[in-house]
Structures are given as C-alpha cells and as structure tokens.
Design an enzyme around this catalytic site. Structure first.
Site, PDB file in Angstrom:
ATOM      1  CB  THR A 167      -1.147  -0.294   1.085  1.00  0.00           C
ATOM      2  OG1 THR A 167      -1.631  -1.260   1.201  1.00  0.00           O
ATOM      3  CG2 THR A 167      -1.805   1.072   1.193  1.00  0.00           C
TER       4      THR A 167
ATOM      5  CG  PHE B 237      -8.704  -4.403  -2.312  1.00  0.00           C
ATOM      6  CD1 PHE B 237      -9.094  -3.053  -1.987  1.00  0.00           C
ATOM      7  CD2 PHE B 237      -8.275  -4.534  -3.818  1.00  0.00           C
ATOM      8  CE1 PHE B 237      -8.522  -1.906  -2.590  1.00  0.00           C
ATOM      9  CE2 PHE B 237      -8.039  -3.372  -4.512  1.00  0.00           C
ATOM     10  CZ  PHE B 237      -8.111  -2.373  -4.129  1.00  0.00           C
ATOM     11  CG  LEU B 238      -5.264  -9.777   0.473  1.00  0.00           C
ATOM     12  CD1 LEU B 238      -3.877 -10.702   0.543  1.00  0.00           C
ATOM     13  CD2 LEU B 238      -6.278 -10.694  -0.449  1.00  0.00           C
TER      14      LEU B 238
ATOM     15  CD  GLU C  87      -4.173  -8.600   9.729  1.00  0.00           C
ATOM     16  OE1 GLU C  87      -3.862  -9.311  10.381  1.00  0.00           O
ATOM     17  OE2 GLU C  87      -3.612  -7.692   9.443  1.00  0.00           O
TER      18      GLU C  87
ATOM     19  CG  PHE D 172     -16.620  -2.585   7.396  1.00  0.00           C
ATOM     20  CD1 PHE D 172     -15.442  -2.715   8.040  1.00  0.00           C
ATOM     21  CD2 PHE D 172     -16.733  -3.575   6.342  1.00  0.00           C
ATOM     22  CE1 PHE D 172     -14.316  -3.403   7.505  1.00  0.00           C
ATOM     23  CE2 PHE D 172     -15.704  -4.271   5.923  1.00  0.00           C
ATOM     24  CZ  PHE D 172     -14.568  -4.224   6.647  1.00  0.00           C
TER      25      PHE D 172
ATOM     26  CB  ALA E 229     -21.178  -0.343  18.081  1.00  0.00           C
TER      27      ALA E 229
ATOM     28  N   GLY F 238      -8.574  -1.472  14.505  1.00  0.00           N
ATOM     29  CA  GLY F 238      -7.137  -1.689  14.491  1.00  0.00           C
ATOM     30  C   GLY F 238      -6.417  -2.220  13.685  1.00  0.00           C
TER      31      GLY F 238
ATOM     32  CB  CYS G 272      -5.312  -2.093   6.538  1.00  0.00           C
ATOM     33  SG  CYS G 272      -4.274  -3.431   5.662  1.00  0.00           S
TER      34      CYS G 272
ATOM     35  CE  LYS H 114       0.285  -0.319   6.588  1.00  0.00           C
ATOM     36  NZ  LYS H 114       0.091   0.207   5.043  1.00  0.00           N
TER      37      LYS H 114
END
Length: 434
Positions: free
Chosen positions: A122, A152-153, A155, A253, A256, A261, A264, A267
């Site tokens: 990235t 676009f992985l 984890e 997404f 709540a 964290g 990706c 940063k």
C-alpha cells in the site's frame, strides 16, 4: 508464468501462495533467512486460516519456492511484485517508503531482461512515478514497466478474498505489454468472473486508501451512534440493522465496538490525511475519523471502570481477546493495547486469554498475566471483558464463568450476548450502544 514476490509478510506470503495455487511458478524472496527457513519447514510467520496447508501443498508441487537471493529470484520473472512493509513514518505519519525504494533498486540492478514491476504494498499517490524514475535512472535502456496492483485482503479471510475477489485493480500508464502481463497473471480468475479493473496508476494507488478510509468511516460512524444510543436509550444493533438494510448503505462494517485497529486502517487513514494536506486538499472527514477512533479505544477503559462502580483499583479484570480482530494473531493498533493501559492506570490487575495472540501480545503488555483459557482468566476476576469476537467466545458456559468470578460485571464490547442470557447466569451486563 514466473512470478517473483519480494517480501514474505502478510501480503507477500498469501499472494505468492495463491498465485502458485493458480498454477504460476512463484519465487518468494526475503532477506530474513530465519523466516525463510521457518516457512520452508512449515512454520508460518503469521496466523492465517489455511495458509500453512496452501504453502505446504504448493511448495511440495514445486510451484512455490523461497530464497534470500534476490538476484536469482528475479531471473526470468515476467512480473515482480513488491510486497514489503510501508509503516507510518515516525514523526509525521506519512507512509515510510524506504523499504519499497530499496527493493526497487535491488530488483532493477538484478534485471537483465524486460519485466513488469508491480507495487503490491500500500503506497501513497505518486509512488509509482518515483519507482519508474528509479528504474529509468538505473537501467535507461531496459524495458521496465511499473504497475500498481493494491491488495484488498481481510486478515482471517485472506485466501478466500484473493481467490474470489470483489475486484482486481491494476493501475498502468497505458503500456500494452504491462496490461498483457497483468491480464495473464490474473487469467485464472476469469472462471470466477472477477472484474479486472484497469485504471491510471495514480488512480489505483488512491483507490486502496479511499476504500480503507471509507470502511474506517463506517466503523467510526456506528461507534458514535452507539454512544448516542446509550445517551438516549436506543439500541445500536437495531439502528445498524435498520440503516444497513438500505442497499445504498449496506450492513457490513456497521458493528459497534471498541474501535478499529490492525495493520491497514490506522496507518492508511493517517497516510491519506497526510496526502490530502500535502496536496492542499484536506480530507476533514477522515481527519475526524482518525481522531475519534484514537479517543474511543481509551474511552473503552473508562467504560469498563464505570461498569465496575467507578473504581478498579486493586481489582482483577479478565480480558477475553487481545488481537484487533478474530482469526489473526495481529496486535498492531489493537484496541486491547489502549484498554490495558487505561485499566492499569486505574490500578487494576489484568489477566487475559486470546486463542492466537498471546505470544505477540505478551511483550507489549508485560504486566498482564496470560491464562490458558477463558475460565482460567475469569477465576477470581471482579469483571470479565469481551474484546475480540473469536468464535470460541460466542458460546461460553456463562454459569461456569460466573461461578469462577468474584464479581458479577461482564462488559461485552462486541455485543455478542443477549441481555437475557447474561442475567440468567447471574451476571450484570454492560454493552456497547444499548
């Protein structure tokens, strides 16, 4: 096709193994001899479901090999992917591109035939231009094309994401050879009808940051809605469902929790903010997302103390889950780090259990006692806190948990359990947004 992958971190190892599984001949290069030796012996440097078998199977077939010799690794490769780290630069928050540029110089010095250099890492807008400048400077007479191919992985689901992607973005300057090579690289995905999207190189670089910033914004939005729900007596899970059923918004997404964290979002949002400032095009929404998320993690510590009656000094708190998300051992910018610090500042003693993250977490939180399972962590605890929604925590024996505890406070920061189940076990529930 021969493909070379520079870097055997999360992106490099997953991508290299998946390309090999597609039938390509892949060489993964890393300077860390210990890491290469470990991978070759079957020990993965990261926890990712299915990765050890994928690497082992393709290594056994001869399609996937590993080396510390970059010169030998790039010989004969048509596509050379750079998948090295781009951490936030200390002091200003910009992406540190020193590893990328160092890799480019070594690659170009080793090349003696035309090749396509692909930035998988990235990288901020304009990085490909600098990579091309370095290549032209070192080997002006060699046909080296530079392409951006962001990953676009997710984890914990990286192999499935790579093999069944929503899209594959390839940024070029219009080179027909580069387009042909990248089309061949991803040809095996044609059966899955994955859209192969060709754009300008700078556009591809920005797409990655824009995608992560948008997802981080959704997370932060629903977290702030959770705070409002608590203030007005509403239920955030119903709010999330009510807006998520709108196809224009979508349900993903909108869960709540204690804040985002990982490797990706923190940063990448910060790097995008810095890019906007550098180009005099500030991204105020993302600036606010970064600030709100940082504050939220610490606020979760105060929420836990409040659930314990406002005083945690001298008390024992059990934390279930330390990694930033389930199915990974990644502790980078995990909410648990800020939560542990806040609770220790409040005078609490912390015991924790995580299925995969404790080895990495231990040196980051040296005062925390690591337990062998959730029930050992809860033994004698005044409160239990659910931080990471591992599957193993979704069906706990709540009565056994309650019997092990000294206190009755259960703070569920992922809203895993219905209030009725917690109350039936004799525990006092504190949730997010309800």
């Amino acid at each position: 096709m021969k493909i070379t992958m520079i870097g055997t971190g999360y992106v490099g190892l997953v991508s290299g193994a998946c390309f090999a599984d597609f039938g390509h001949d892949v060489v993964c290069v890393d300077k860390d001899a210990g890491k290469i030796a470990a991978i070759e012996s079957g020990r993965m440097p990261i926890f990712e479901p299915g990765l050890d078998k994928l690497v082992g199977d393709n290594a056994a077939s001869g399609r996937l090999t590993f080396t510390t010799d970059l010169d030998a690794g790039v010989k004969g490769a048509e596509a050379i992917f750079i998948a090295v780290g781009t951490p936030s630069r200390r002091g200003d928050g910009h992406a540190d591109l020193s590893y990328v540029y160092a890799a480019v110089r070594e690659i170009v010095e080793a090349l003696d035939a035309p090749a396509v250099i692909v930035t998988k890492s990235t990288v901020p807008v304009g990085t490909g231009d600098e990579v091309e400048r370095i290549a032209r400077e070192l080997k002006p007479d060699l046909d080296i094309q530079v392409v951006s191919n962001p990953e676009f992985l997710r984890e914990g689901a990286a192999i499935g994401d790579f093999k069944r992607p929503d899209r594959v973005v390839v940024g070029t300057t219009g080179s027909e050879r580069a387009i042909a090579v990248m089309s061949q690289v991803y040809r095996p995905l044609n059966l899955n009808q994955a859209p192969l999207m060709f754009t300008g190189r700078r556009t591809a670089e920005l797409i990655k940051y824009a995608a992560n910033a948008f997802l981080a914004t959704k997370i932060t939005f629903i977290n702030e809605m959770a705070d409002l729900c608590e203030a007005v007596g509403a239920e955030v899970q119903d709010v999330a469902r009510g807006i998520g059923l709108d196809n224009r918004i979508g349900a993903k997404f909108l869960h709540a929790g204690p804040g985002y964290g990982g490797s990706c979002f923190p940063k990448d949002t910060l790097a995008l903010v810095k890019t906007g400032q550098d180009y005099d095009a500030p991204i105020r929404i993302v600036e606010t997302v970064v600030q709100v998320n940082d504050l939220r993690k610490r606020a979760m510590g105060r929420k836990i103390v409040k659930a314990m009656g406002g005083d945690a000094r001298g008390k024992t708190i059990a934390l279930l889950g330390l990694t930033f998300k389930p199915n990974t051992d990644d502790m980078r910018d995990a909410p648990s780090l800020a939560i542990v610090q806040a609770l220790e500042d409040a005078g609490a003693r912390i015991v924790a259990y995580d299925p995969e993250g404790m080895e990495i977490a231990a040196p980051m939180m040296p005062k925390v006692v690591m337990a062998k399972d959730a029930y050992e962590a809860a033994d004698g605890a005044d409160a239990v806190v659910l931080i990471t929604e591992w599957d193993i925590f979704r069906a706990l024996d709540l009565k056994r948990l309650a019997a092990a505890m000294t206190g009755t406070a259960l703070i569920d920061l992922r809203n895993i359990y219905p209030a009725g189940e917690i109350e039936a076990a004799g525990l006092d529930l504190s949730r997010v947004g309800g």
